[in-house]
Motif scaffolding. Structure first.
Motif, PDB file in Angstrom:
ATOM      1  N   ASP A 185     113.343  78.882  -8.780  1.00 35.57           N
ATOM      2  CA  ASP A 185     113.561  79.895  -9.498  1.00 35.57           C
ATOM      3  C   ASP A 185     114.271  81.374  -8.590  1.00 35.57           C
ATOM      4  OD1 ASP A 185     113.277  79.610 -11.902  1.00 35.57           O
ATOM      5  OD2 ASP A 185     111.683  80.624 -12.093  1.00 35.57           O
ATOM      6  N   ALA A 186     113.191  80.996  -6.883  1.00 35.17           N
ATOM      7  CA  ALA A 186     113.745  81.721  -5.781  1.00 35.17           C
ATOM      8  C   ALA A 186     115.430  81.169  -5.302  1.00 35.17           C
ATOM      9  CB  ALA A 186     113.000  82.108  -4.802  1.00 35.17           C
ATOM     10  N   TRP A 187     115.014  80.478  -5.496  1.00 41.16           N
ATOM     11  CA  TRP A 187     116.536  79.428  -4.537  1.00 41.16           C
ATOM     12  C   TRP A 187     118.120  79.615  -5.282  1.00 41.16           C
ATOM     13  CZ3 TRP A 187     113.799  73.863  -4.436  1.00 41.16           C
ATOM     14  CH2 TRP A 187     112.948  74.123  -2.963  1.00 41.16           C
ATOM     15  N   ALA A 188     117.506  80.131  -6.692  1.00 45.68           N
ATOM     16  CA  ALA A 188     118.271  79.791  -8.145  1.00 45.68           C
ATOM     17  C   ALA A 188     118.901  81.072  -7.674  1.00 45.68           C
ATOM     18  CB  ALA A 188     117.849  79.772  -9.385  1.00 45.68           C
ATOM     19  N   ALA A 189     117.898  82.414  -7.824  1.00 45.77           N
ATOM     20  CA  ALA A 189     118.367  83.678  -7.867  1.00 45.77           C
ATOM     21  C   ALA A 189     119.440  84.023  -6.083  1.00 45.77           C
ATOM     22  CB  ALA A 189     117.472  84.686  -7.697  1.00 45.77           C
ATOM     23  N   ARG A 190     118.296  83.229  -5.180  1.00 45.96           N
ATOM     24  CA  ARG A 190     119.428  84.052  -3.842  1.00 45.96           C
ATOM     25  C   ARG A 190     120.719  82.667  -3.586  1.00 45.96           C
ATOM     26  NH1 ARG A 190     119.039  87.753  -3.101  1.00 45.96           N
ATOM     27  NH2 ARG A 190     119.324  87.692  -0.875  1.00 45.96           N
ATOM     28  N   THR A 191     120.594  81.792  -4.611  1.00 49.62           N
ATOM     29  CA  THR A 191     122.153  81.118  -4.576  1.00 49.62           C
ATOM     30  C   THR A 191     123.290  81.945  -4.852  1.00 49.62           C
ATOM     31  OG1 THR A 191     121.407  78.423  -4.650  1.00 49.62           O
ATOM     32  CG2 THR A 191     122.852  78.889  -5.209  1.00 49.62           C
ATOM     33  N   GLU A 192     122.855  82.429  -5.795  1.00 47.58           N
ATOM     34  CA  GLU A 192     123.320  83.672  -6.662  1.00 47.58           C
ATOM     35  C   GLU A 192     124.057  84.589  -6.075  1.00 47.58           C
ATOM     36  OE1 GLU A 192     123.890  84.941 -11.491  1.00 47.58           O
ATOM     37  OE2 GLU A 192     122.128  84.908 -10.407  1.00 47.58           O
ATOM     38  N   LEU A 194     123.907  84.925  -2.628  1.00 47.73           N
ATOM     39  CA  LEU A 194     124.999  85.105  -1.431  1.00 47.73           C
ATOM     40  C   LEU A 194     125.878  83.992  -1.731  1.00 47.73           C
ATOM     41  CD1 LEU A 194     122.104  82.719   0.086  1.00 47.73           C
ATOM     42  CD2 LEU A 194     122.751  85.364   0.899  1.00 47.73           C
ATOM     43  N   SER A 195     126.202  83.461  -2.403  1.00 46.12           N
ATOM     44  CA  SER A 195     127.337  83.520  -3.593  1.00 46.12           C
ATOM     45  C   SER A 195     128.189  84.598  -3.688  1.00 46.12           C
ATOM     46  CB  SER A 195     127.159  81.953  -4.615  1.00 46.12           C
ATOM     47  OG  SER A 195     126.485  81.355  -4.344  1.00 46.12           O
ATOM     48  N   ALA A 196     128.259  85.411  -3.483  1.00 44.70           N
ATOM     49  CA  ALA A 196     128.721  86.545  -4.413  1.00 44.70           C
ATOM     50  C   ALA A 196     129.154  87.085  -2.971  1.00 44.70           C
ATOM     51  CB  ALA A 196     127.618  87.129  -5.522  1.00 44.70           C
ATOM     52  N   MET A 197     128.213  86.996  -1.668  1.00 46.34           N
ATOM     53  CA  MET A 197     128.533  86.992  -0.592  1.00 46.34           C
ATOM     54  C   MET A 197     129.942  87.516   0.066  1.00 46.34           C
ATOM     55  SD  MET A 197     124.836  88.192   1.275  1.00 46.34           S
ATOM     56  CE  MET A 197     123.402  88.614   0.349  1.00 46.34           C
ATOM     57  N   PRO A 198     130.988  88.461  -0.031  1.00 51.85           N
ATOM     58  CA  PRO A 198     131.907  87.836   1.130  1.00 51.85           C
ATOM     59  C   PRO A 198     132.009  87.328   2.338  1.00 51.85           C
ATOM     60  CG  PRO A 198     131.460  90.643   1.349  1.00 51.85           C
ATOM     61  CD  PRO A 198     129.880  89.935   0.848  1.00 51.85           C
ATOM     62  N   GLY A 199     133.130  86.313   1.833  1.00 53.24           N
ATOM     63  CA  GLY A 199     133.294  85.361   3.502  1.00 53.24           C
ATOM     64  C   GLY A 199     132.378  84.056   2.455  1.00 53.24           C
ATOM     65  N   ILE A 200     131.279  83.859   2.062  1.00 55.11           N
ATOM     66  CA  ILE A 200     130.151  82.978   1.908  1.00 55.11           C
ATOM     67  C   ILE A 200     131.106  81.989   1.010  1.00 55.11           C
ATOM     68  CG2 ILE A 200     128.158  81.825   0.800  1.00 55.11           C
ATOM     69  CD1 ILE A 200     128.340  83.625   3.667  1.00 55.11           C
ATOM     70  N   ARG A 201     131.479  80.429   1.986  1.00 56.14           N
ATOM     71  CA  ARG A 201     131.338  79.473   1.171  1.00 56.14           C
ATOM     72  C   ARG A 201     130.946  78.088   1.014  1.00 56.14           C
ATOM     73  NH1 ARG A 201     136.631  76.623   3.624  1.00 56.14           N
ATOM     74  NH2 ARG A 201     137.027  75.570   1.654  1.00 56.14           N
ATOM     75  N   GLN A 202     129.585  78.051   1.140  1.00 47.16           N
ATOM     76  CA  GLN A 202     128.768  77.439   1.155  1.00 47.16           C
ATOM     77  C   GLN A 202     126.903  77.565   1.164  1.00 47.16           C
ATOM     78  OE1 GLN A 202     129.391  73.961   0.211  1.00 47.16           O
ATOM     79  NE2 GLN A 202     127.451  74.001  -0.664  1.00 47.16           N
ATOM     80  N   ALA A 209     121.349  77.735  -9.622  1.00 43.57           N
ATOM     81  CA  ALA A 209     121.698  78.775 -10.519  1.00 43.57           C
ATOM     82  C   ALA A 209     121.873  78.346 -11.748  1.00 43.57           C
ATOM     83  CB  ALA A 209     122.240  79.608 -10.159  1.00 43.57           C
ATOM     84  N   GLY A 210     122.563  77.319 -11.856  1.00 43.83           N
ATOM     85  CA  GLY A 210     123.002  76.307 -13.270  1.00 43.83           C
ATOM     86  C   GLY A 210     122.067  75.796 -13.907  1.00 43.83           C
ATOM     87  N   LEU A 211     121.049  75.592 -13.281  1.00 42.06           N
ATOM     88  CA  LEU A 211     119.819  74.828 -14.283  1.00 42.06           C
ATOM     89  C   LEU A 211     119.649  75.707 -15.464  1.00 42.06           C
ATOM     90  CD1 LEU A 211     117.969  73.320 -11.498  1.00 42.06           C
ATOM     91  CD2 LEU A 211     120.090  72.030 -12.660  1.00 42.06           C
ATOM     92  N   THR A 212     119.078  75.103 -16.535  1.00 38.95           N
ATOM     93  CA  THR A 212     118.053  75.862 -17.526  1.00 38.95           C
ATOM     94  C   THR A 212     117.177  75.968 -17.026  1.00 38.95           C
ATOM     95  OG1 THR A 212     118.098  73.810 -18.840  1.00 38.95           O
ATOM     96  CG2 THR A 212     120.131  75.182 -19.104  1.00 38.95           C
ATOM     97  N   GLY A 213     116.368  76.720 -17.972  1.00 45.21           N
ATOM     98  CA  GLY A 213     114.846  77.294 -18.153  1.00 45.21           C
ATOM     99  C   GLY A 213     114.355  75.032 -18.271  1.00 45.21           C
TER     100      GLY A 213
END
Length: 378
Positions: free
Chosen positions: A153-160, A162-170, A270-274
């Protein structure tokens, strides 16, 4: 859902506690270290290699990072009066914080769009440390299933985020385990890198996936097609669940290499279901148990979570999967990247993927955890 609480360290870096379960625990403690405020001016640079098309990060401050400290000076253990660490609170479940010695960042922005020989730029991005537990000993494989789920869940939350931060591509979550891999802290932990460019391997994989996707008129994905072929062939399969399968790939580069892939196309964690995250926790623990059951001593490994690039062009064709690799080729031998691999990128495997898959099937561990989610081992 896992509860999260954000706070700030003495120099301004973000620290986020992720607690087991849906109820947040109190985290009132503050960082008492006399650290100088961090600034965007601390960001390093990236330089373009025109011969390969790769970006190379230059981060000289990493020379002073902590290296294999004794347990009573561990920066990931909870702070005490004698050891003011990166995590000011007492016992915690999972903690994520900005790396004090990052390869990229803390400034955010775009990498140069049309680089050539001599092109350099600011080393934008973000690097985070994920501490899996407040316990100094153990590893991800020794976590209870609920804690493994909290890390996911932490990986999922941080992926979401970080992906929204300016300039991030991966966004790249990963774990290095073992001094043989180059680990500098014994405390169980991983990292997340958020790049302002597509790293070389991610770019190659994204390009191959997009070409296959276009040729199939969007009806098939490359990773999904490979997964179907491996499940049909069967001789390289290690475990199959309701939502995930694990197998040694047909052209494995490493003596030990396992891919853990969801049965449906999903771009990132982040796209994985429960239910998918529940099974992922148990199957991942099962894989790590198998790896450690092969020999009398723990097996070093790199766990690399390959997620879709953030941009809209590659994302529709990309497919989340884990690549778990180890250089261990026998009980007392490691595979080193020498001339052919290091200089030419041409890998030579001393064993066969089928033999590795058979050994990992025989090394079955955590069978109860696998069965509890409806999984079946081969």
């Amino acid at each position: 859902m896992t509860a999260a609480t954000s706070t700030t360290l003495a120099d301004g870096r973000e620290l986020i506690y992720f607690d087991d379960g849906a109820m947040a625990k109190p985290h009132p403690e503050r960082d008492r270290r006399p650290l100088l405020p961090r600034s965007d001016e601390d960001t390093g640079e990236i330089r373009f290699d025109a011969l390969t098309g790769d970006w190379v990060a230059v981060a000289t401050r990493r020379q002073t990072r902590t290296y294999l400290p004794p347990a009573n000076q561990c920066p990931l253990c909870p702070s005490t009066a004698e050891n003011l660490s990166e995590i000011p609170g007492p016992n915690y479940d999972v903690a994520v914080f900005e790396n004090r010695f990052p390869s990229l960042g803390p400034a955010l922005g775009m990498a140069p769009s049309t680089p050539g020989w001599g092109t350099s730029g600011t080393g934008f991005g973000r690097c985070e440390v994920v501490s899996f537990t407040s316990d100094h000993t153990g590893s991800f494989g020794s976590l209870p299933p609920q804690r493994a789920r909290t890390v996911i869940d932490a990986w999922a939350a941080r992926t979401e985020a970080l992906s929204a931060m300016p300039g991030i591509r991966q966004v790249f979550p990963f774990e290095n385990r073992g001094e043989e891999i180059g680990v500098t802290l014994h405390h169980p932990h991983g990292q997340i890198y958020a790049y302002p460019y597509l790293p070389p391997r991610a770019a190659v994989m994204a390009g191959a996936a997009r070409r296959f996707f276009d040729a199939a008129d969007g009806r098939l994905t490359l990773t999904g097609s490979i997964l179907g072929s491996e499940r049909s062939a069967g001789d390289r399969m290690i475990a199959e669940g309701r939502h995930f399968s694990a197998y040694v790939p047909f052209a494995a580069h490493w003596p030990l290499e396992v891919h853990l892939t969801p049965h449906r196309q999903v771009a990132d964690i982040a796209g994985l279901t429960g239910p998918e995250r529940d099974e992922l926790a148990s199957m991942y623990l099962d894989l790590l148990g198998r790896l450690d059951n092969l020999y009398a001593t723990p097996t070093p490994y790199i766990a690399a979570w390959h997620q879709a690039p953030v941009d809209d062009y590659f994302r529709p064709a990309s497919y989340l999967h884990l690549q778990l690799t180890s250089p261990r080729r026998s009980a007392d031998k490691l595979k080193f990247l020498a001339g052919s691999e290091a200089a030419m990128g041409a890998f030579i495997n001393d064993s066969t993927p089928e033999r590795a898959a058979s050994a990992l099937r025989d090394a079955g561990a955590h069978s109860k955890a696998s069965a509890s989610t409806g999984g079946r081992t081969q």
